[in-house]
Design an enzyme around this catalytic site. Structure first.
Site, PDB file in Angstrom:
ATOM      1  N   GLU A   7       4.176  -3.769  -3.614  1.00 52.62           N
ATOM      2  CA  GLU A   7       5.286  -2.983  -4.163  1.00 52.62           C
ATOM      3  C   GLU A   7       6.607  -3.511  -3.603  1.00 52.62           C
ATOM      4  O   GLU A   7       7.052  -3.055  -2.529  1.00 52.62           O
ATOM      5  CB  GLU A   7       5.135  -1.515  -3.762  1.00 52.62           C
ATOM      6  CG  GLU A   7       3.908  -0.839  -4.316  1.00 52.62           C
ATOM      7  CD  GLU A   7       4.148   0.658  -4.510  1.00 52.62           C
ATOM      8  OE1 GLU A   7       4.131   1.098  -5.646  1.00 52.62           O
ATOM      9  OE2 GLU A   7       4.387   1.362  -3.515  1.00 52.62           O
ATOM     10  N   HIS A  48       3.954   3.255   2.446  1.00 55.97           N
ATOM     11  CA  HIS A  48       4.879   3.251   1.295  1.00 55.97           C
ATOM     12  C   HIS A  48       6.292   2.977   1.808  1.00 55.97           C
ATOM     13  O   HIS A  48       6.682   3.465   2.868  1.00 55.97           O
ATOM     14  CB  HIS A  48       4.808   4.597   0.561  1.00 55.97           C
ATOM     15  CG  HIS A  48       5.500   4.555  -0.764  1.00 55.97           C
ATOM     16  ND1 HIS A  48       6.867   4.631  -0.868  1.00 55.97           N
ATOM     17  CD2 HIS A  48       5.021   4.413  -2.029  1.00 55.97           C
ATOM     18  CE1 HIS A  48       7.196   4.541  -2.151  1.00 55.97           C
ATOM     19  NE2 HIS A  48       6.093   4.404  -2.868  1.00 55.97           N
TER      20      HIS A  48
HETATM   21  C1  PEP Z   1       6.053   4.081  -6.089  1.00 56.63           C
HETATM   22  O1  PEP Z   1       6.823   4.891  -5.595  1.00 56.63           O
HETATM   23  O2  PEP Z   1       5.033   3.741  -5.486  1.00 56.63           O
HETATM   24  C2  PEP Z   1       6.348   3.506  -7.399  1.00 56.63           C
HETATM   25  C3  PEP Z   1       5.596   2.549  -7.876  1.00 56.63           C
HETATM   26  O3  PEP Z   1       7.439   4.063  -8.028  1.00 56.63           O
HETATM   27  P1  PEP Z   1       8.037   3.714  -9.465  1.00 56.63           P
HETATM   28  O4  PEP Z   1       6.890   3.434 -10.399  1.00 56.63           O
HETATM   29  O5  PEP Z   1       8.795   4.947  -9.856  1.00 56.63           O
HETATM   30  O6  PEP Z   1       8.909   2.528  -9.299  1.00 56.63           O
END
Ligand code: PEP
Length: 249
Positions: free
Chosen positions: A165, A93
């Site tokens: 992400e 992450h």
């Molecule tokens: C995350 O921390 O993996 C994430 C997707 O956060 P958010 O949805 O708050 O952007």
């Protein structure tokens, strides 16, 4: 095919808050609708395990130690997680890469350690804003995936989900366009094809995460090649998270 929905609670909710949340959430969630994984803080795993017993919901952790040695005060091993009823674990992450200085070597070790302990891995990858602005999104994804998956056998990819992400989208309220996500997902599969095989590239599960809310979820529900979503902040309110889940069906 059911969509994968992953909740990442991050460092939110005490065990009693998790219990209250699950009382409300479980009374309304219909198990068969999605492949749901709840990635909770370590301290909430035990109460959650008890409460989701006999439900078709998977329990996830947000981290694990990169080795099994005993001299790791304060760490939690893959073996401990597996024995606590955890089936999935987040690795790589961006908050751990940035705040806890987890580099590709550590991430690769954590993945191998998790797999050895029969945990499924949710590998998070994504470009920074600087990468995006300098057109380095695809090369960053390639580098992160190649380094993370170094030394893995193709059959181990069955137990791996890749979460795209973008760092700039996490918790910022900003999201990529569906086309940008589609391109990133295609690039991720291409790296898997080159490093493993065409079959592995087709079969690897890829999800998107970053600032998903009930307002923007329709944008992510039918992106070509995308198997699901990872939700951070918006998973913390049971009714909000249920709205997101229902939009994915
Ligand atoms: C995350 O921390 O993996 C994430 C997707 O956060 P958010 O949805 O708050 O952007």
């Amino acid at each position: 095919m059911k969509k994968i929905v992953i909740a990442n609670f991050k460092m939110n909710k005490t065990p009693s808050e998790t219990k209250q949340y699950l009382i409300s959430f479980l009374s309304k969630y219909e198990d068969y609708k999605t492949d749901l994984i709840l990635a909770l803080p370590y301290t909430s795993l035990s109460i959650a395990k008890f409460m989701i017993d006999k439900r078709e919901i998977s329990l996830g952790a947000q981290n694990l130690c990169d080795d099994d040695e005993k001299g790791c005060t304060g760490e939690i091993s893959g073996k401990m997680l597996a024995d606590s009823g955890v089936s999935h674990v987040l690795v790589g992450h961006s908050e751990r890469r940035a705040k806890f200085k987890e580099d590709s070597k550590i991430i690769n070790k954590k993945i191998k350690n998790g797999l050895k302990n029969r945990l499924s891995i949710i590998l998070c990858v994504g470009e920074s804003l600087a990468d995006k602005n300098t057109m380095k999104t695809l090369s960053t994804l390639r580098m992160q995936i190649e380094e993370a998956l170094k030394g893995l056998y193709e059959n181990e990819l069955e137990n791996l989900i890749i979460a795209y992400e973008p760092v700039w989208a996490i918790g910022s309220g900003k999201t990529p366009s569906p086309k940008e996500i589609e391109n990133a997902v295609r690039a991720i599969r291409k790296v898997v094809e080159e490093d493993f095989s065409k079959k592995a590239a087709q079969e690897i599960r890829v999800v998107y995460g970053g600032s998903i809310t009930p307002k923007n979820i329709s944008k992510f529900a039918s992106i070509e090649g995308l198997d699901g979503i990872l939700v951070g902040g918006a998973s913390l309110e049971s009714s909000v998270f249920l709205q997101i889940i229902n939009a994915m069906i």
